[in-house]
Design an enzyme around this catalytic site. Structure first.
Site, PDB file in Angstrom:
ATOM      1  N   LEU A   1       0.835  -1.200   0.000  1.00  0.00           N
ATOM      2  CA  LEU A   1       0.000   0.000   0.000  1.00  0.00           C
ATOM      3  C   LEU A   1       0.870   1.251   0.000  1.00  0.00           C
ATOM      4  CD1 LEU A   1      -2.761   1.340   0.121  1.00  0.00           C
ATOM      5  CD2 LEU A   1      -2.648   1.179   2.614  1.00  0.00           C
ATOM      6  N   TYR A   2       1.984   1.212   0.732  1.00  0.00           N
ATOM      7  CA  TYR A   2       2.910   2.349   0.728  1.00  0.00           C
ATOM      8  C   TYR A   2       3.332   2.669  -0.704  1.00  0.00           C
ATOM      9  CZ  TYR A   2       7.316   4.896   1.181  1.00  0.00           C
ATOM     10  OH  TYR A   2       8.320   5.814   1.045  1.00  0.00           O
ATOM     11  N   ALA A   3       3.734   1.634  -1.454  1.00  0.00           N
ATOM     12  CA  ALA A   3       4.150   1.831  -2.843  1.00  0.00           C
ATOM     13  C   ALA A   3       3.004   2.389  -3.680  1.00  0.00           C
ATOM     14  CB  ALA A   3       4.637   0.512  -3.431  1.00  0.00           C
TER      15      ALA A   3
ATOM     16  N   THR B   1       0.536   4.288  -2.680  1.00  0.00           N
ATOM     17  CA  THR B   1       0.307   5.710  -2.383  1.00  0.00           C
ATOM     18  C   THR B   1       1.388   6.587  -3.005  1.00  0.00           C
ATOM     19  OG1 THR B   1       1.490   5.620  -0.243  1.00  0.00           O
ATOM     20  CG2 THR B   1      -0.892   5.197  -0.213  1.00  0.00           C
TER      21      THR B   1
END
EC number: 5.1.3.6
Length: 437
Positions: free
Chosen positions: A247-249, A251
């Site tokens: 999810l970090y990637a 965003t």
């Protein structure tokens, strides 16, 4: 007596005087009803409170999106004076810039802010000091910056009124946007904080930047994580970034698409920097090199990931000083935004660069270097890489940054870790003066 008491209930008509006894009865009856309804309301509120689940599980890290908008005191003549003093350009040349650095008390933000100030640029920092990791480390970084004359405003990029106030007081030529919810694995525990900071926060900042006049040029931190599940290495800016592994990637990839939109519609000059595994003094405690050091010194076992079929996990570790040089070069080569009054007046610059070291190193080699520097043998536990958003290999192609920014990393992992260990031992021994050198 209040002047309101002189006004008759029906203006222009005679008001008949009531019996005092009847008045007392009604007064007592009113008191009884008031007491009853107050008691009923109190019971109802108590029941709702007891039945409501806690908004944050006390056994898990609190939600940064909830923490970051707490009320902070800002404004007033003294506060504005500090802003203007920190933003003042103090270089003899005419090419100084005035920069708002978001995430200024973070790892990269601290080093970039200090480097800008050293060369005479005006710098204002902004940070919400959330507790994703130990806030005392962030406050120690702030103290370091404030000794250099840099004012760090405690506030959040989602606080639109604060952003408006900052841009009203200071005419920023550039924004270095480093504020973000970091970490790949934590996204599985607290996904909303990533959307709140990395997407909503970025949009809020861009909304302010597009509306001010003149518009600032913006350099922001993307991430090497946008390359996701790509197997072709080294990673190039021309490669597809449509398979994020976390999810970090996702965003960070969303941030790049949002930047394209604001560049296209509003004429904002935007430069994205894809950092590759940054390390060094004043680093982040959630990074492997940092918590490996901590656990090795405490005699605890450390877990080293293996990829499929006992393959090697490697990272393109990039020393903080090299990253800072890339950040400053991006600021210095950023063209002016072309919008005015929220409207685009012409084509604006839009760039994305890899900032890495180009020399991937197996994590097992990182541990061996730490063992030599710490003079302690690590207790190693090899485990299969979990499906938590990590990828087995990163490797940056930096030819574009070399050509357009003059970017040239010079610090190998052994040299960089030696500097980190020296800082770590000084800082956690309580010798803050030695750590600041």
């Amino acid at each position: 007596m209040s002047r309101l008491d002189d006004i008759p209930s029906s203006p222009g008509k005679f008001k008949m005087e009531k019996s005092s006894y009847l008045h007392r009865l009604r007064f007592q009856s009113s008191l009884t009803k008031f007491a009853f309804f107050s008691f009923f309301l109190l019971c109802l509120i108590s029941l709702l409170f007891l039945r409501s689940p806690p908004s944050i599980n006390p056994s898990s890290p609190s939600d940064p999106s909830r923490r970051s908008l707490r009320t902070n005191t800002y404004g007033g003549p003294a506060w504005e004076k500090r802003l203007r003093s920190s933003a003042r350009i103090r270089t003899s040349t005419n090419n100084g810039i005035t920069v708002l650095v978001t995430g200024a008390a973070g790892f990269v933000g601290t080093h970039v802010s200090a480097a800008l100030k050293r060369r005479g640029d005006g710098v204002i920092g902004l940070d919400n000091f959330n507790d994703y990791y130990d806030p005392s480390l962030k406050r120690a970084r702030r103290a370091l910056l404030e000794r250099s004359g840099i004012f760090i405003v405690e506030g959040d990029i989602n606080d639109v009124e604060l952003l408006r106030k900052l841009f009203k007081i200071v005419s920023f030529t550039h924004v270095m946007h480093l504020a973000a919810q970091a970490g790949v694995r934590y996204a599985m525990e607290n996904p909303s904080s990533y959307v709140h900071s990395n997407i909503a926060g970025f949009v809020n900042l861009l909304e302010i930047c597009k509306s001010v006049n003149p518009q600032p040029a913006i350099v922001w931190a993307s991430s090497s994580s946008v390359y996701g599940l790509n197997t072709k290495v080294p990673f190039s800016e021309k490669d597809k970034t449509d398979q994020p592994a976390s999810l970090y990637a996702a965003t960070k990839k969303a941030g790049e698409e949002i930047a394209h939109t604001y560049n296209h519609i509003y004429g904002l000059s935007l430069t994205g920097l894809r950092f590759f595994t940054v390390y060094g003094p004043w680093g982040r405690p959630d990074m492997a090199y940092f918590f490996f050091t901590k656990d090795i010194l405490k005699g605890k076992s450390i877990s080293i990931f293996e990829s499929a079929n006992h393959g090697t996990v490697a990272r393109d570790f990039t020393y903080i000083d090299d990253i800072v040089k890339g950040c400053l070069a991006a600021l210095d080569t950023a063209e002016k935004s072309t919008g005015s009054g929220g409207k685009k007046r012409g084509p604006a610059q839009l760039r994305v660069f890899n900032l890495g070291n180009t020399s991937p190193v197996p994590v097992s080699d990182l541990v061996r270097i730490l063992e030599r520097q710490l003079k302690v043998k690590a207790k190693k536990n090899l485990i299969k890489m979990p499906r938590n958003g990590d990828v087995p290999f990163t490797h940056a192609n930096i030819s574009l940054a070399q050509r357009e920014l003059g970017y040239k990393p010079t610090t190998d992992l052994q040299t960089g870790l030696k500097k980190f260990v020296r800082w770590y031992l000084s800082y956690y021994s309580g010798d803050k003066k030695a750590a600041a050198r």
